[in-house]
Design a protein around this motif. Structure first.
Motif, PDB file in Angstrom:
ATOM      1  N   GLN A   1       0.829  -1.209   0.000  1.00 41.49           N
ATOM      2  CA  GLN A   1       0.000   0.000   0.000  1.00 41.49           C
ATOM      3  C   GLN A   1       0.865   1.263   0.000  1.00 41.49           C
ATOM      4  OE1 GLN A   1      -2.609   0.266   3.442  1.00 41.49           O
ATOM      5  NE2 GLN A   1      -2.674   2.491   3.310  1.00 41.49           N
ATOM      6  N   TYR A   2       1.861   1.315   0.883  1.00 40.38           N
ATOM      7  CA  TYR A   2       2.696   2.514   0.984  1.00 40.38           C
ATOM      8  C   TYR A   2       3.638   2.652  -0.210  1.00 40.38           C
ATOM      9  CZ  TYR A   2       1.056   3.556   5.696  1.00 40.38           C
ATOM     10  OH  TYR A   2       0.282   3.909   6.768  1.00 40.38           O
ATOM     11  N   HIS A   3       4.132   1.526  -0.728  1.00 42.48           N
ATOM     12  CA  HIS A   3       4.989   1.612  -1.912  1.00 42.48           C
ATOM     13  C   HIS A   3       4.211   2.105  -3.123  1.00 42.48           C
ATOM     14  CE1 HIS A   3       8.937   0.537  -0.734  1.00 42.48           C
ATOM     15  NE2 HIS A   3       8.676  -0.710  -0.392  1.00 42.48           N
ATOM     16  N   ARG A   4       2.965   1.672  -3.259  1.00 35.52           N
ATOM     17  CA  ARG A   4       2.168   2.153  -4.390  1.00 35.52           C
ATOM     18  C   ARG A   4       1.851   3.643  -4.233  1.00 35.52           C
ATOM     19  NH1 ARG A   4       0.900  -1.754  -7.880  1.00 35.52           N
ATOM     20  NH2 ARG A   4       0.724  -3.914  -7.155  1.00 35.52           N
ATOM     21  N   GLU A   5       1.655   4.100  -3.005  1.00 37.06           N
ATOM     22  CA  GLU A   5       1.429   5.532  -2.780  1.00 37.06           C
ATOM     23  C   GLU A   5       2.679   6.331  -3.143  1.00 37.06           C
ATOM     24  OE1 GLU A   5       0.086   8.730   0.706  1.00 37.06           O
ATOM     25  OE2 GLU A   5       0.192   6.578   1.195  1.00 37.06           O
ATOM     26  N   ALA A   6       3.847   5.829  -2.729  1.00 32.48           N
ATOM     27  CA  ALA A   6       5.103   6.514  -3.062  1.00 32.48           C
ATOM     28  C   ALA A   6       5.328   6.536  -4.568  1.00 32.48           C
ATOM     29  CB  ALA A   6       6.274   5.827  -2.366  1.00 32.48           C
ATOM     30  N   LEU A   7       5.050   5.417  -5.253  1.00 36.73           N
ATOM     31  CA  LEU A   7       5.209   5.363  -6.709  1.00 36.73           C
ATOM     32  C   LEU A   7       4.263   6.338  -7.394  1.00 36.73           C
ATOM     33  CD1 LEU A   7       6.372   4.111  -9.285  1.00 36.73           C
ATOM     34  CD2 LEU A   7       4.695   2.267  -9.069  1.00 36.73           C
ATOM     35  N   ALA A   8       3.026   6.443  -6.901  1.00 39.71           N
ATOM     36  CA  ALA A   8       2.064   7.375  -7.495  1.00 39.71           C
ATOM     37  C   ALA A   8       2.545   8.819  -7.361  1.00 39.71           C
ATOM     38  CB  ALA A   8       0.701   7.210  -6.821  1.00 39.71           C
ATOM     39  N   ILE A   9       3.124   9.155  -6.212  1.00 37.13           N
ATOM     40  CA  ILE A   9       3.654  10.505  -6.008  1.00 37.13           C
ATOM     41  C   ILE A   9       4.790  10.779  -6.975  1.00 37.13           C
ATOM     42  CG2 ILE A   9       4.971  11.950  -4.407  1.00 37.13           C
ATOM     43  CD1 ILE A   9       3.334  10.682  -2.125  1.00 37.13           C
ATOM     44  N   ARG A  10       5.714   9.835  -7.096  1.00 35.82           N
ATOM     45  CA  ARG A  10       6.880  10.041  -7.957  1.00 35.82           C
ATOM     46  C   ARG A  10       6.499  10.058  -9.435  1.00 35.82           C
ATOM     47  NH1 ARG A  10      10.907   6.028  -4.468  1.00 35.82           N
ATOM     48  NH2 ARG A  10      11.489   7.592  -2.912  1.00 35.82           N
ATOM     49  N   THR A  11       5.398   9.381  -9.786  1.00 33.97           N
ATOM     50  CA  THR A  11       4.924   9.411 -11.171  1.00 33.97           C
ATOM     51  C   THR A  11       4.213  10.728 -11.465  1.00 33.97           C
ATOM     52  OG1 THR A  11       4.631   7.005 -11.125  1.00 33.97           O
ATOM     53  CG2 THR A  11       3.505   8.210 -12.876  1.00 33.97           C
ATOM     54  N   ARG A  12       3.482  11.234 -10.485  1.00 38.45           N
ATOM     55  CA  ARG A  12       2.665  12.444 -10.663  1.00 38.45           C
ATOM     56  C   ARG A  12       3.500  13.720 -10.603  1.00 38.45           C
ATOM     57  NH1 ARG A  12      -0.416  11.421  -6.718  1.00 38.45           N
ATOM     58  NH2 ARG A  12       0.494  12.757  -5.138  1.00 38.45           N
ATOM     59  N   GLU A  13       4.449  13.778  -9.664  1.00 38.83           N
ATOM     60  CA  GLU A  13       5.247  14.988  -9.452  1.00 38.83           C
ATOM     61  C   GLU A  13       6.469  14.990 -10.366  1.00 38.83           C
ATOM     62  OE1 GLU A  13       4.482  17.469  -7.381  1.00 38.83           O
ATOM     63  OE2 GLU A  13       2.649  16.489  -6.698  1.00 38.83           O
ATOM     64  N   PRO A  14       7.036  16.173 -10.633  1.00 41.42           N
ATOM     65  CA  PRO A  14       8.285  16.214 -11.408  1.00 41.42           C
ATOM     66  C   PRO A  14       9.380  15.462 -10.644  1.00 41.42           C
ATOM     67  CG  PRO A  14       7.300  18.405 -11.186  1.00 41.42           C
ATOM     68  CD  PRO A  14       6.566  17.506 -10.250  1.00 41.42           C
ATOM     69  N   SER A  15       9.842  14.385 -11.215  1.00 44.56           N
ATOM     70  CA  SER A  15      10.818  13.544 -10.535  1.00 44.56           C
ATOM     71  C   SER A  15      11.756  12.961 -11.569  1.00 44.56           C
ATOM     72  CB  SER A  15      10.106  12.423  -9.769  1.00 44.56           C
ATOM     73  OG  SER A  15      11.033  11.549  -9.165  1.00 44.56           O
ATOM     74  N   THR A  16      12.931  12.550 -11.152  1.00 41.52           N
ATOM     75  CA  THR A  16      13.833  11.917 -12.092  1.00 41.52           C
ATOM     76  C   THR A  16      13.379  10.485 -12.330  1.00 41.52           C
ATOM     77  OG1 THR A  16      15.344  10.979 -10.438  1.00 41.52           O
ATOM     78  CG2 THR A  16      15.722  13.257 -11.121  1.00 41.52           C
ATOM     79  N   GLU A  17      13.700   9.971 -13.491  1.00 37.98           N
ATOM     80  CA  GLU A  17      13.359   8.586 -13.800  1.00 37.98           C
ATOM     81  C   GLU A  17      14.140   7.619 -12.917  1.00 37.98           C
ATOM     82  OE1 GLU A  17      13.776   8.469 -18.151  1.00 37.98           O
ATOM     83  OE2 GLU A  17      11.584   8.470 -18.215  1.00 37.98           O
ATOM     84  N   LEU A  18      15.267   8.056 -12.393  1.00 35.21           N
ATOM     85  CA  LEU A  18      16.015   7.200 -11.475  1.00 35.21           C
ATOM     86  C   LEU A  18      15.280   7.065 -10.141  1.00 35.21           C
ATOM     87  CD1 LEU A  18      19.688   8.287 -12.222  1.00 35.21           C
ATOM     88  CD2 LEU A  18      18.557   6.153 -12.851  1.00 35.21           C
TER      89      LEU A  18
END
Length: 399
Positions: A246-263
């Motif tokens: 649950q928490y990993h999917r939330e973190a992934l959603a944030i990193r996908t939605r916000e400006p983030s590096t692909e790394l």
């Protein structure tokens, strides 16, 4: 014509951020301005250009007129240059591949870095270990906390756990008076250290203090994503897999939605992939690890430590899917990279050997698997306390 500027053209271009150690674009999107000057006036002209651009923290192209640039400024703008200098010492101690100019630069940077190490002040630790600005907070010695946290994180990565705990405990004591960003970072860093030592209950308690504060802070969703991912990793390793997912999917959603590096996205794919593997969802786990490997290989060399991590997990997933023959070459390369980077006594090398052993077992090479696991267990016994969680699966496989 003295009234004219002394260049005959210049170029402007832009490039995306990357994570290469000596890249001018490391950690930030960049705009390049390429000035070209006539030789007889170039030194005076470039001196003026660099003085004008210094307030913006410019980074000089390594092949463009470096004789005009202060080595101390270069060391400041390329914090991982210390690693490069150590590589030069290791691979070319006699200077066979250096000319007069590069030798001068090597010696200048080495002197600057040596003075920084001799100072040993915690404010200098970020220069030696990790790129990042020093906090401007002054109350309670807070300006010392951020580089000290970075130092503690680095000591943890080097498996120097007691030293890391001493540093991070002091950081937490210094930051606790003001429940801000540094306090949350100190909590999370110490929690990650406890997690590395299988002290999961202590780690979870610290994460559960940090997460509510991080959710209230509005500065950056990406920072929240980092804290959530750290908490999820502790939950995963302590066996709370559904919460971890649950928490990993939330973190992934944030990193996908916000400006983030692909790394950064690659980190989330890796951590979620490991969680799914623990839930026996091996095909989905492999898909996530393959995404991470694709992103990392796009930006990093094939001998980079993060590439080795993705190779390792891809091999592990392939083995779980009954495709160990495909996993063996990936695991062999991961072992070679980690041995080169971490040495022969580090837990990361032990883990790579463990995965290689599993792949060997899957294809019936039990003698080779036995040798890998014996080496792995020897490293684990050196690096971890007795009955550490990482030792148990290796003992089972060995049996």
């Amino acid at each position: 014509d003295g009234a004219r500027l002394p260049y005959y053209n210049f170029e402007i271009r832009t490039t995306r951020r990357d994570e290469a150690a000596l890249s001018c674009c490391r950690g930030r999107d960049s705009m390049w301005i390429d000035f070209q000057a006539k030789a007889d006036v170039s030194k005076e002209f470039f001196d003026g250009v660099e003085s004008t651009l210094k307030p913006f923290g410019f980074r000089k192209h390594w092949a463009k007129g470096m004789d005009n640039t202060d080595p101390a400024y270069v060391v400041e703008q390329f914090p991982r240059v210390s690693e490069f200098v150590e590589l030069i010492k290791s691979f070319d101690p006699a200077g066979k591949f250096r000319n007069e100019q590069t030798e001068s630069w090597f010696l200048s940077m080495d002197v600057i870095l040596t003075k920084a190490r001799e100072g040993i002040a915690e404010k200098q630790s970020d220069l030696c270990f990790e790129e990042g600005p020093i906090s401007d907070e002054k109350e309670g010695g807070a300006s010392d906390v951020e580089p000290s946290i970075k130092l503690g994180v680095c000591l943890c990565e080097l498996a120097r756990y007691q030293e890391a705990e001493n540093v991070l405990t002091r950081c937490l004591e210094s930051a606790c008076a003001k429940e801000g960003a540094l306090y949350v970072r100190a909590l999370t860093a110490l929690a990650n250290l406890y997690q590395a030592q299988s002290k999961y209950d202590e780690a979870i308690q610290l994460h559960e203090k940090a997460i509510p504060i991080a959710r209230k802070m509005s500065q950056s969703s990406l920072v929240l994503g980092d804290h959530l991912a750290g908490y999820a990793e502790t939950l995963r390793k302590s066996g709370h897999l559904h919460q971890a997912e649950q928490y990993h999917r939330e973190a992934l959603a944030i990193r996908t939605r916000e400006p983030s590096t692909e790394l950064k996205l690659a980190v989330s794919y890796t951590q979620l992939g490991c969680t799914l593997a623990g839930m026996q969802k091996h095909q989905e786990s492999y898909n996530h690890h393959h995404k991470a490997l694709t992103l990392r290989h796009r930006y990093l060399s094939f001998s980079h430590g993060l590439v080795s991590e993705s190779l390792n997990y891809c091999a592990e997933s392939l083995c779980a899917l009954g495709r160990g023959c495909e996993g063996v070459p990936l695991a062999l390369h991961a072992v070679a990279i980690r041995r080169s980077i971490f040495g022969t006594c580090h837990p990361a090398h032990a883990h790579a050997l463990s995965v290689l052993a599993s792949c060997y077992c899957d294809v019936g090479r039990f003698g080779d698997a036995k040798n890998c696991l014996e080496n792995c267990l020897e490293m684990c016994n050196l690096a971890f306390n007795e009955n550490h969680a990482n030792i148990i699966p290796n003992l089972m496989n060995y049996g």
